[in-house]
Design a protein around this motif. Structure first.
Motif, short mmCIF file in Angstrom:
data_model
loop_
_atom_site.label_atom_id
_atom_site.label_comp_id
_atom_site.label_asym_id
_atom_site.label_seq_id
_atom_site.Cartn_x
_atom_site.Cartn_y
_atom_site.Cartn_z
N ALA A 381 0.82 -1.21 0.00
CA ALA A 381 0.00 0.00 0.00
C ALA A 381 0.85 1.26 0.00
O ALA A 381 0.34 2.35 -0.25
CB ALA A 381 -0.93 -0.01 1.21
N TYR A 517 -4.80 0.74 -3.87
CA TYR A 517 -4.03 0.56 -2.64
C TYR A 517 -4.95 0.73 -1.43
O TYR A 517 -5.64 1.73 -1.31
CB TYR A 517 -2.89 1.59 -2.57
CG TYR A 517 -2.08 1.59 -3.85
CD1 TYR A 517 -1.01 0.72 -4.03
CD2 TYR A 517 -2.44 2.42 -4.92
CE1 TYR A 517 -0.31 0.68 -5.22
CE2 TYR A 517 -1.75 2.39 -6.11
CZ TYR A 517 -0.68 1.51 -6.26
OH TYR A 517 -0.01 1.47 -7.45
N GLY A 523 -1.40 -3.64 -1.73
CA GLY A 523 -1.41 -2.81 -2.93
C GLY A 523 -1.53 -3.68 -4.16
O GLY A 523 -1.05 -4.83 -4.18
#
Length: 603
Positions: A381, A517, A523
């Motif tokens: 992320a 994300y 992500g």
């Protein structure tokens, strides 16, 4: 014990940087200033900079490739974009630094809110462009150029300035002689009635003179400045010790080589001339020096940018070859992940090292094109996460692993991202749906046919459309230009809502990398490189299309076939068939079988 040592080291680093901040404030006040601006860039305003120019990291601890700091008498802040906001909050001492999103809370607005009216704010004119400086224009404070950067006075253990020798880039890879390139640029200058142009981008100098170097990590630059004249002659300002007799002969008699100390006198001799300066890509020092000398400064883009971005036929062929070579390593790596990703025996660092080792076998390999983003689960992320010994974690079962990496080969530059489900269980449905929406955006760009004149900003929304339908988005551009054994991030075109209005042209190489994300969780990003090509249409207007260069399968486990339109399934199946045909014959029997399974048709 090791954990305790790391914690103590981290505390010591924070104490050290706090002391640096205090000393910087003292010097700034001695200069009669209320504050000072510290960009992340070097004297070439580049993304990748030598260790000797990492002033922002030395002062703040923030190591992202984009950002700046502002130090005032009583407050200080670091600004970066959406790619690095999480990284910024983790790396800087929040007791001393405020963390800011550079577009949501611009530094000039922050200065206005926190400095008294009429405050004098210092800047280094070699580290900011004229356009960048203009963003700080305000009736509430005054920007003041300094002769010496105060950080340089404090940085006692500063690494030495790079002194690696210039390397030659032969025509078998460049496809065009340096003399012909100088003639092309000179023609542009004459047509626009410019007597000369400043070249401060080391990528442009590398392209123009068919040279490369090892002065910065990941990008084959030889750091120097250039001045090219309308008659095709040029002046290169670089440490002469870096230029061998062979290299001097290579650049030719029409190119003079001098040290950087000769730069100011050379500019002083241009009185009365019209000199082209890229206001957004050149340090403001050049425009100031030229105006003082009596030259007329004409704002215009670096004349090498578009010429460099339009890859010639040799460079296009080299890009294909480099990507096919890269694909062998990628497919072997993806099989390795499939076998070991859920075992708990691999970490982010070991996985990145494995991929690098596989790439290193190619004779034309010259290094990574950027630090690999090897990100498991929540680290994915962080859009531009960089794994370290401190952050390194094991790849676990039933989680998302994102690997964004690239390589420099003598004949091309690669950049690819794949998002993998480690298994052994099936991924949750919501994750499959999100990943499929990212894939849909990728396919919609890759399969697009569009008329000449379209800019990257026009295409960015197409990549986001499926995500937007579910209330999702991503905080970065969809694509960037890529060089030919040069910078992995190349202008002037990008697929971004903030991109410059410059039309996409045949021969350009662009990335295609939509994502999603979820902070603290994972992500998703899927990236291939695309080569822009003309396409025959039954109309009088010219049209363009994309040729996908990257060859690596997408993880079937993260695809929900029911969400794909027929045309999207056809594109995916055709792409996977091409991967199998191009890469399969270069793999051993077991890896060939794995690739056949990974490239199976989706009905």
């Amino acid at each position: 014990m090791e954990a305790i040592t790391k914690m103590q080291d981290a505390r010591d680093a924070l104490t050290l940087r706090s002391g640096r901040l205090t000393k910087l404030r003292a010097i700034v006040q001695e200069q009669g200033l209320y504050g000072f601006v510290i960009p992340r860039s070097d004297e070439h305003l580049s993304e990748y900079v030598p260790a000797s120019a990492e002033r922002l990291a030395w002062l703040t601890g923030f190591t992202g490739s984009a950002g700046l700091a502002v130090v005032l008498t009583t407050r200080a802040a670091v600004f970066t974009d959406g790619r690095y906001v999480l990284q910024l909050s983790q790396q800087v001492d929040r007791a001393n630094w405020e963390c800011k999103h550079i577009t949501e809370d611009p530094p000039q607005a922050w200065i206005k809110a926190n400095a008294p009216s009429g405050a004098r704010i210092g800047y280094d004119p070699m580290l900011i462009s004229e356009k960048g400086l203009a963003r700080f224009s305000s009736p509430d404070f005054t920007m003041v150029a300094v002769d010496q950067n105060p950080i340089d006075a404090l940085w006692s253990d500063r690494p030495p300035v790079p002194a690696k020798p210039v390397m030659l880039h032969p025509i078998e890879y460049s496809g065009c002689s340096a003399a012909d390139k100088r003639a092309q640029v000179a023609k542009v200058l004459r047509e626009e009635l410019h007597d000369a142009a400043i070249i401060s981008d080391p990528a442009s100098i590398a392209w123009l003179l068919n040279i490369r170097g090892n002065d910065v990590p990941f990008t084959p630059f030889a750091l120097g400045f250039g001045l090219i004249h309308a008659d095709g002659s040029a002046e290169l300002f670089i440490d002469p010790a870096k230029v061998s007799e062979t290299a001097r002969a290579w650049v030719g008699n029409s190119v003079s080589v001098s040290g950087r100390e000769a730069m100011a006198p050379a500019l002083a001799g241009l009185s009365g001339k019209r000199i082209r300066v890229d206001a957004g890509g050149t340090p403001v020092w050049f425009a100031d020096t030229l105006r003082t000398a009596g030259a007329s400064v004409v704002s215009g883009s670096d004349p090498c940018l578009l010429l460099k971005a339009r890859k010639n036929s040799v460079e296009q062929a080299g890009a294909r070859s480099a990507h096919e070579r890269d694909a062998i390593a990628l497919c072997e790596f993806l099989r390795f992940l499939d076998q070991r990703g859920a075992s708990g025996s691999e970490t982010e660092l070991s996985a990145a090292a494995k991929l690098l080792a596989l790439r290193e076998r190619a004779p034309t390999f010259r290094g990574e094109s950027f630090p690999a983003i090897s990100a498991a689960a929540e680290h994915g992320a962080i859009i531009h996460y960089r794994v370290s010994e401190e952050s390194n974690r094991a790849l676990g079962k039933n989680e998302v692993y994102l690997i964004d990496s690239g390589a420099q080969y003598l004949d091309g530059t690669t950049d690819v991202t794949r998002t993998i489900w480690t298994g052994p269980d099936a991924p949750p449905q919501h994750l499959k749906e999100q990943a499929t929406r990212v894939l849909q955006g990728h396919i919609r760009i890759a399969s697009l046919v569009f008329p000449y004149g379209i800019c990257g900003s026009h295409l960015d929304a197409i990549a986001r459309s499926s995500l937007w339908q579910a209330g999702l988005d991503y905080d970065h551009g969809t694509g960037h230009g890529v060089g030919s054994y040069l910078s992995v991030h190349e202008g002037p075109v990008s697929l971004s809502r903030t991109g410059r209005p410059i039309p996409i042209e045949s021969g350009m190489i662009l990335s295609n990398e939509p994502g999603y994300y979820l902070s603290g969780a994972y992500g998703i990003r899927l990236e291939n490189l695309l080569l822009v090509q003309p396409v025959e249409m039954s109309t009088s207007k010219p049209f363009l299309q994309f040729e996908t260069l990257t060859l690596a399968p997408f993880d079937h486990r993260l695809i929900e076939p029911a969400m794909l339109e027929r045309s999207e399934r056809d594109w995916l199946n055709n792409y996977h068939q091409r991967v199998l045909e191009k890469v399969g014959p270069h793999l051993d029997a077991d890896t060939q079988q794995w690739l056949a399974d990974a490239c199976k048709t989706i009905d």
